[in-house]
Design a protein around this motif. Structure first.
Motif, mmCIF file in Angstrom:
data_model
loop_
_atom_site.group_PDB
_atom_site.id
_atom_site.type_symbol
_atom_site.label_atom_id
_atom_site.label_comp_id
_atom_site.label_asym_id
_atom_site.label_seq_id
_atom_site.Cartn_x
_atom_site.Cartn_y
_atom_site.Cartn_z
ATOM 1 N N LYS A 73 0.860 -1.174 0.000
ATOM 2 C CA LYS A 73 0.000 0.000 0.000
ATOM 3 C C LYS A 73 0.899 1.227 0.000
ATOM 4 O O LYS A 73 1.948 1.243 0.632
ATOM 5 N N ILE A 74 0.490 2.237 -0.722
ATOM 6 C CA ILE A 74 1.268 3.460 -0.836
ATOM 7 C C ILE A 74 0.812 4.456 0.219
ATOM 8 O O ILE A 74 -0.375 4.725 0.358
ATOM 9 N N LYS A 75 1.754 4.992 0.946
ATOM 10 C CA LYS A 75 1.496 6.031 1.937
ATOM 11 C C LYS A 75 2.041 7.347 1.397
ATOM 12 O O LYS A 75 2.969 7.357 0.585
ATOM 13 N N THR A 76 1.476 8.448 1.851
ATOM 14 C CA THR A 76 1.957 9.762 1.429
ATOM 15 C C THR A 76 2.252 10.624 2.640
ATOM 16 O O THR A 76 1.746 10.371 3.743
ATOM 17 N N PHE A 77 3.088 11.637 2.450
ATOM 18 C CA PHE A 77 3.341 12.642 3.466
ATOM 19 C C PHE A 77 3.755 13.929 2.766
ATOM 20 O O PHE A 77 4.172 13.913 1.609
ATOM 21 N N THR A 78 3.646 15.026 3.468
ATOM 22 C CA THR A 78 4.031 16.318 2.927
ATOM 23 C C THR A 78 5.473 16.605 3.315
ATOM 24 O O THR A 78 5.860 16.410 4.462
ATOM 25 N N LEU A 79 6.256 17.047 2.353
ATOM 26 C CA LEU A 79 7.652 17.387 2.594
ATOM 27 C C LEU A 79 7.842 18.865 2.298
ATOM 28 O O LEU A 79 7.548 19.326 1.192
ATOM 29 N N ARG A 80 8.314 19.603 3.291
ATOM 30 C CA ARG A 80 8.588 21.024 3.092
ATOM 31 C C ARG A 80 10.089 21.198 2.914
ATOM 32 O O ARG A 80 10.880 20.632 3.665
ATOM 33 N N TYR A 81 10.481 21.972 1.902
ATOM 34 C CA TYR A 81 11.901 22.188 1.637
ATOM 35 C C TYR A 81 12.082 23.539 0.959
ATOM 36 O O TYR A 81 11.147 24.076 0.351
ATOM 37 N N PRO A 82 13.281 24.119 1.048
ATOM 38 C CA PRO A 82 13.537 25.410 0.403
ATOM 39 C C PRO A 82 13.412 25.298 -1.118
ATOM 40 O O PRO A 82 13.734 24.253 -1.699
ATOM 41 N N GLU A 83 12.959 26.360 -1.743
ATOM 42 C CA GLU A 83 12.771 26.361 -3.193
ATOM 43 C C GLU A 83 14.058 26.002 -3.923
ATOM 44 O O GLU A 83 14.044 25.241 -4.896
ATOM 45 N N SER A 84 15.192 26.504 -3.460
ATOM 46 C CA SER A 84 16.466 26.221 -4.123
ATOM 47 C C SER A 84 16.806 24.733 -4.076
ATOM 48 O O SER A 84 17.459 24.205 -4.962
ATOM 49 N N PHE A 85 16.339 24.040 -3.055
ATOM 50 C CA PHE A 85 16.579 22.604 -2.936
ATOM 51 C C PHE A 85 15.814 21.842 -4.006
ATOM 52 O O PHE A 85 16.289 20.837 -4.514
ATOM 53 N N GLY A 86 14.641 22.342 -4.373
ATOM 54 C CA GLY A 86 13.797 21.679 -5.356
ATOM 55 C C GLY A 86 14.491 21.505 -6.699
ATOM 56 O O GLY A 86 14.393 20.450 -7.326
ATOM 57 N N GLU A 87 15.206 22.527 -7.143
ATOM 58 C CA GLU A 87 15.912 22.442 -8.421
ATOM 59 C C GLU A 87 17.018 21.392 -8.358
ATOM 60 O O GLU A 87 17.212 20.623 -9.293
#
Length: 119
Positions: free
Chosen positions: A77-91
């Protein structure tokens, strides 16, 4: 921001495989996904990949059957969660996932899995 390129995939005998070019051997390598073990194949052409993939998968399934091993991974089964990170990390995250030829989600899961192994 550009989307990362999807890895090259093909389906062989109903089983998905990721395809990459290996310059050291001047060949294409395929690796099956969703199997409980490792199963790969090489060829210098797409047609050859299809043929070699079918042969490799058949041998893998025969070996699993003879050894009494379940050849396919079990779907969890797939579980989800929210991950908060700095915008610069996203790239950086998108770039790292693209270089690994996986989705951002798969990259995060694989990275966390590696880290958890060492805890």
């Amino acid at each position: 921001m550009t989307k990362p390129a999807k890895p090259n995939t093909m389906e062989i005998a109903g089983q998905p495989a990721v395809i990459s070019y290996v310059p050291e051997i001047d060949m294409f390598r395929g690796k099956f996904l969703g199997l409980s073990g490792y199963c790969d194949f090489v060829s210098d052409s797409i047609q050859g990949l299809q043929k070699e993939g079918e042969l490799s998968l058949r041998e893998y399934l025969d070996d699993c059957s003879a050894a009494g091993i379940e050849p396919y991974t079990k779907q969890e089964k797939i579980k989800t969660f929210t991950l908060r990170y700095p915008e610069s990390f996203g790239e950086r995250l998108i770039r790292a996932a693209a270089e690994s030829q996986v989705s951002v989600n798969a990259f995060i899961v694989e990275t966390l899995n590696e880290r958890i192994k060492h805890v």
